[in-house]
Design a protein around this motif. Structure first.
Motif, short mmCIF file in Angstrom:
data_model
loop_
_atom_site.label_atom_id
_atom_site.label_comp_id
_atom_site.label_asym_id
_atom_site.label_seq_id
_atom_site.Cartn_x
_atom_site.Cartn_y
_atom_site.Cartn_z
N THR A 47 54.16 11.14 -18.72
CA THR A 47 54.69 10.51 -17.60
C THR A 47 54.60 11.57 -16.43
O THR A 47 54.84 12.83 -16.67
CB THR A 47 56.26 9.81 -17.73
OG1 THR A 47 56.23 8.56 -18.50
CG2 THR A 47 56.80 9.52 -15.93
N THR A 49 55.99 13.01 -12.60
CA THR A 49 56.61 12.78 -11.52
C THR A 49 56.32 13.62 -10.32
O THR A 49 56.62 14.85 -10.36
CB THR A 49 58.42 12.88 -12.11
OG1 THR A 49 58.34 12.17 -12.63
CG2 THR A 49 59.10 12.90 -10.58
N HIS A 50 56.47 13.58 -9.89
CA HIS A 50 55.78 14.35 -8.12
C HIS A 50 57.05 13.75 -7.19
O HIS A 50 56.92 12.60 -6.56
CB HIS A 50 54.36 13.95 -7.74
CG HIS A 50 53.67 14.33 -6.75
ND1 HIS A 50 53.42 14.05 -5.17
CD2 HIS A 50 53.50 15.82 -6.41
CE1 HIS A 50 53.23 14.17 -4.49
NE2 HIS A 50 53.69 15.51 -4.65
N ASP A 54 64.40 15.56 -8.35
CA ASP A 54 63.99 14.58 -9.42
C ASP A 54 65.13 13.80 -9.25
O ASP A 54 65.31 12.31 -9.98
CB ASP A 54 65.21 15.60 -10.31
CG ASP A 54 64.04 16.67 -10.37
OD1 ASP A 54 63.53 16.49 -10.85
OD2 ASP A 54 64.69 17.47 -11.21
N PRO A 57 62.34 10.74 -6.87
CA PRO A 57 60.87 12.06 -6.48
C PRO A 57 59.73 10.91 -5.18
O PRO A 57 60.23 9.58 -5.38
CB PRO A 57 60.95 12.02 -7.91
CG PRO A 57 60.81 10.36 -8.35
CD PRO A 57 62.25 10.36 -7.72
N LYS A 60 56.19 8.06 -8.72
CA LYS A 60 56.26 8.51 -10.60
C LYS A 60 55.59 7.57 -11.66
O LYS A 60 55.15 6.25 -10.60
CB LYS A 60 57.73 8.02 -11.28
CG LYS A 60 57.79 8.53 -13.07
CD LYS A 60 59.30 8.14 -12.75
CE LYS A 60 59.63 8.68 -14.47
NZ LYS A 60 61.04 8.61 -14.79
N ARG A 75 51.89 3.31 -11.34
CA ARG A 75 52.67 3.62 -10.97
C ARG A 75 54.09 2.84 -11.02
O ARG A 75 54.26 1.72 -10.76
CB ARG A 75 52.65 3.20 -9.23
CG ARG A 75 54.15 4.00 -8.26
CD ARG A 75 53.69 4.25 -6.93
NE ARG A 75 53.89 5.25 -5.83
CZ ARG A 75 55.60 4.47 -5.68
NH1 ARG A 75 56.33 3.90 -6.21
NH2 ARG A 75 56.20 5.12 -4.72
N GLY A 78 60.10 5.58 -7.66
CA GLY A 78 59.16 6.83 -7.17
C GLY A 78 60.29 6.32 -5.82
O GLY A 78 60.78 4.98 -5.34
N TRP A 152 55.76 19.04 -9.31
CA TRP A 152 55.36 17.95 -10.78
C TRP A 152 55.64 17.83 -11.75
O TRP A 152 55.61 19.21 -12.56
CB TRP A 152 54.03 17.92 -10.58
CG TRP A 152 52.45 17.68 -9.89
CD1 TRP A 152 51.70 16.32 -9.17
CD2 TRP A 152 52.37 18.23 -8.13
NE1 TRP A 152 51.45 16.65 -8.00
CE2 TRP A 152 51.56 17.55 -7.17
CE3 TRP A 152 52.69 20.00 -8.36
CZ2 TRP A 152 50.90 18.08 -6.35
CZ3 TRP A 152 51.78 19.99 -7.17
CH2 TRP A 152 51.48 19.67 -6.49
#
Length: 161
Positions: A47, A49-50, A54, A57, A60, A75, A78, A152
């Motif tokens: 997984t 996460t960009h 947190d 984000p 994700k 996706r 996010g 990331w």
């Protein structure tokens, strides 16, 4: 949509090879200096996460990698796009999903992004899994502004058996 890129990892980071890896790691994150060498397996899932926040984000993604290439990236979350965003800003997929859309990298490509940013003089912090050396967090800033960082985070990494 373009890959959020131009960035890769530290030159002193673990080496990556194309052979299979063992079971998923659960050890505490470590720096490049103390990380074991990472061998990227031919097939795995993780997984990604960009985003540096947190709690909210940018995106994700559940990622599947086979033969060293991303074969699936769904996706799964996010932040929603801001209502105050300019009409010049790309807010994501045309298919009605909210948020960003990126070309999701393999773990080797994530490492390459960090290396390129380092080579270009960017500030890069990469954290690795202490058991098998896969990257767990990459923070890249190629601007003079501390708020210009891109982050990331890798979770749920699982090599195929």
């Amino acid at each position: 949509m373009a890959f959020v890129g131009g960035c890769t990892s530290h030159s002193d980071s673990p080496t990556w090879n194309g052979s299979a890896s063992s079971a998923p790691a659960t050890a505490a994150p470590v720096t490049a200096e103390s990380a074991p060498p990472f061998t990227e397996p031919a097939s795995y899932t993780y997984t990604l996460t960009h985003g540096c926040n947190d709690a909210s984000p940018q995106g994700k993604y559940k990622v599947t990698v086979q033969s060293g290439a991303v074969t699936g990236a769904q996706r799964i979350g996010g932040a929603a796009p801001s209502a105050s965003a300019s009409s010049d800003v790309d807010l994501g997929p045309i298919e009605g999903q909210e948020g960003e859309e990126i070309d999701v990298p393999t773990l080797a490509e994530l490492r390459d992004m960090a290396q390129t940013a380092t080579d270009d003089g960017g500030q890069v912090t990469t954290t690795y899994d202490g058991k098998d050396g896969h990257p767990v967090k990459v923070v890249i800033n190629v601007t003079d502004d501390s708020t210009g960082a891109e982050c990331w985070t890798v979770a749920d990494y699982a090599p195929a058996s």
